[in-house]
Structures are given as structure tokens and as C-alpha cells.
Write an enzyme that holds these catalytic residues in place. Sequence first.
Site, PDB file in Angstrom:
ATOM      1  N   HIS A  18       6.437  -3.159   6.323  1.00  0.00           N
ATOM      2  CA  HIS A  18       6.107  -3.474   4.924  1.00  0.00           C
ATOM      3  C   HIS A  18       7.366  -3.411   4.064  1.00  0.00           C
ATOM      4  O   HIS A  18       7.615  -4.296   3.238  1.00  0.00           O
ATOM      5  CB  HIS A  18       5.127  -2.446   4.342  1.00  0.00           C
ATOM      6  CG  HIS A  18       3.747  -2.464   4.919  1.00  0.00           C
ATOM      7  ND1 HIS A  18       3.144  -1.331   5.396  1.00  0.00           N
ATOM      8  CD2 HIS A  18       2.850  -3.449   5.057  1.00  0.00           C
ATOM      9  CE1 HIS A  18       1.923  -1.618   5.803  1.00  0.00           C
ATOM     10  NE2 HIS A  18       1.712  -2.903   5.621  1.00  0.00           N
ATOM     11  N   LYS A  42     -11.897  -1.159   6.226  1.00  0.00           N
ATOM     12  CA  LYS A  42     -11.098  -0.172   6.946  1.00  0.00           C
ATOM     13  C   LYS A  42     -11.381   1.226   6.406  1.00  0.00           C
ATOM     14  O   LYS A  42     -11.509   1.403   5.203  1.00  0.00           O
ATOM     15  CB  LYS A  42      -9.597  -0.477   6.762  1.00  0.00           C
ATOM     16  CG  LYS A  42      -9.171  -1.835   7.322  1.00  0.00           C
ATOM     17  CD  LYS A  42      -7.674  -2.034   7.150  1.00  0.00           C
ATOM     18  CE  LYS A  42      -7.224  -3.399   7.641  1.00  0.00           C
ATOM     19  NZ  LYS A  42      -5.802  -3.666   7.365  1.00  0.00           N
ATOM     20  N   ARG A  91       3.232 -11.400  11.250  1.00  0.00           N
ATOM     21  CA  ARG A  91       3.754 -10.858  12.502  1.00  0.00           C
ATOM     22  C   ARG A  91       3.428 -11.842  13.620  1.00  0.00           C
ATOM     23  O   ARG A  91       4.035 -12.885  13.722  1.00  0.00           O
ATOM     24  CB  ARG A  91       3.145  -9.480  12.783  1.00  0.00           C
ATOM     25  CG  ARG A  91       3.729  -8.397  11.919  1.00  0.00           C
ATOM     26  CD  ARG A  91       2.849  -7.181  11.855  1.00  0.00           C
ATOM     27  NE  ARG A  91       1.582  -7.508  11.208  1.00  0.00           N
ATOM     28  CZ  ARG A  91       0.631  -6.631  10.950  1.00  0.00           C
ATOM     29  NH1 ARG A  91       0.768  -5.389  11.311  1.00  0.00           N
ATOM     30  NH2 ARG A  91      -0.471  -6.997  10.332  1.00  0.00           N
ATOM     31  N   SER A 129       0.189  -0.323  10.430  1.00  0.00           N
ATOM     32  CA  SER A 129      -0.212   1.008   9.966  1.00  0.00           C
ATOM     33  C   SER A 129      -1.169   1.645  10.971  1.00  0.00           C
ATOM     34  O   SER A 129      -1.074   2.850  11.243  1.00  0.00           O
ATOM     35  CB  SER A 129      -0.902   0.922   8.604  1.00  0.00           C
ATOM     36  OG  SER A 129      -0.062   0.350   7.649  1.00  0.00           O
TER      37      SER A 129
END
Length: 163
Positions: A18, A42, A91, A129
Amino acid sequence: MTRLAICPGSFDPITNGHLDIIKRAANVFDDIIVAVFNNQAKQPLFSVEERIELIRQATADIPNVQVDSSKGLLMDYAQEKNAQAIIRGLRAVTDFEFEMQITSMNRKLNEDIETFFMMTNNRYSFLSSSMVKEVAKFHANVSDLVPPVVEAALIEKFKQENV
Ligand code: ADP
């Protein structure tokens, strides 16, 4: 005219991946707001306040970065702040499909605000993360993956949770 971009995300917690995107975006735009959105899908490890504080500390040396949070829709938030752009990191191919869906929806909501994608630094292409939390839970060393404040916060969190 000041060019403002929003870097939205869950940032639970902020990683070096990030941070790399934020730093590179801060070289291109006049101002950046890193905005924490609570993704309902989440289950977060850190509260929104904790995440904001970690991002603040991790970005303290980048003068044109501010940190904020919102409970609303990203495009409403971006409009309210008069932002010209949204920045997202990419990504692997797996990010692509999801980002395409969100971006086309966001464009429907407001076509004046452009979404820009920045390709991850190769070093961080497999960094997320969730991955960091998964290994930190077992007390693995994550010092290459996250800023030092985050490393300390993870150690503290998993000590508290007694995992
Ligand atoms: P979200 O829940 O909105 O996907 P994340 O915190 O997971 O929030 O990610 C925020 C943004 O940062 C997303 O655009 C994501 O693709 C990007 N990102 C996450 N990890 C990396 C990384 N290692 N390299 C580049 N971009 C990343």
C-alpha cells in the site's frame, strides 16, 4: 488547479505494498487522501481508528498525504472532496476482474472522476493485509512486509488476543 486523488481501501492494516502505491501516487498528484472504508464483507482485525492512526504514522514523512475514513459510497466521498481521481493498486490477474467490476460501477455513478491503476512493485506482488495477518498471528517476522509501527501493532494485537 490542485489535483487531488483518493487512495481508498480497507488497510487492515497498511502494508509496504500500500505504502509503495501511496508514495508513487504522491509524486504524481498534488494531494492524496488515503481513505479507510470499512468493507462489510471482511471481519477487520483493527478498528477504523486504529487503521487511521497506523496510516498516519506510516505516511508522516509524505507531506501531501492526508488520512481520513468514510462510511459512505466512495464516489460520493470523492465528489464531496472535489477529487479528480481514484487510485487503485493492481497485483495479480485476480485483482483485475474485481477492479474492473468496481470501476465500471463507479463510472456509472460518476463519470467525471477517473480511476487510475498502478501496477504493484514486483517486490510486493504477493503481499496482502490478509497474508500479513495470517502469518503475524503465528508470530512470524513481518518486518519486511509492513512499516515498523504496524509490525509493533500486530505483535501487540496478537499478544492481547493470546493466539
Ligand atoms: P480493498 O478491501 O478495498 O481491496 P485493500 O486494503 O485490500 O482494500 O487494498 C487497497 C488498495 O491497495 C487496492 O487497490 C489494492 O489492490 C491495493 N493493494 C493492496 N496490496 C497491494 C500490494 N501489495 N501492491 C499494490 N497494491 C496493493
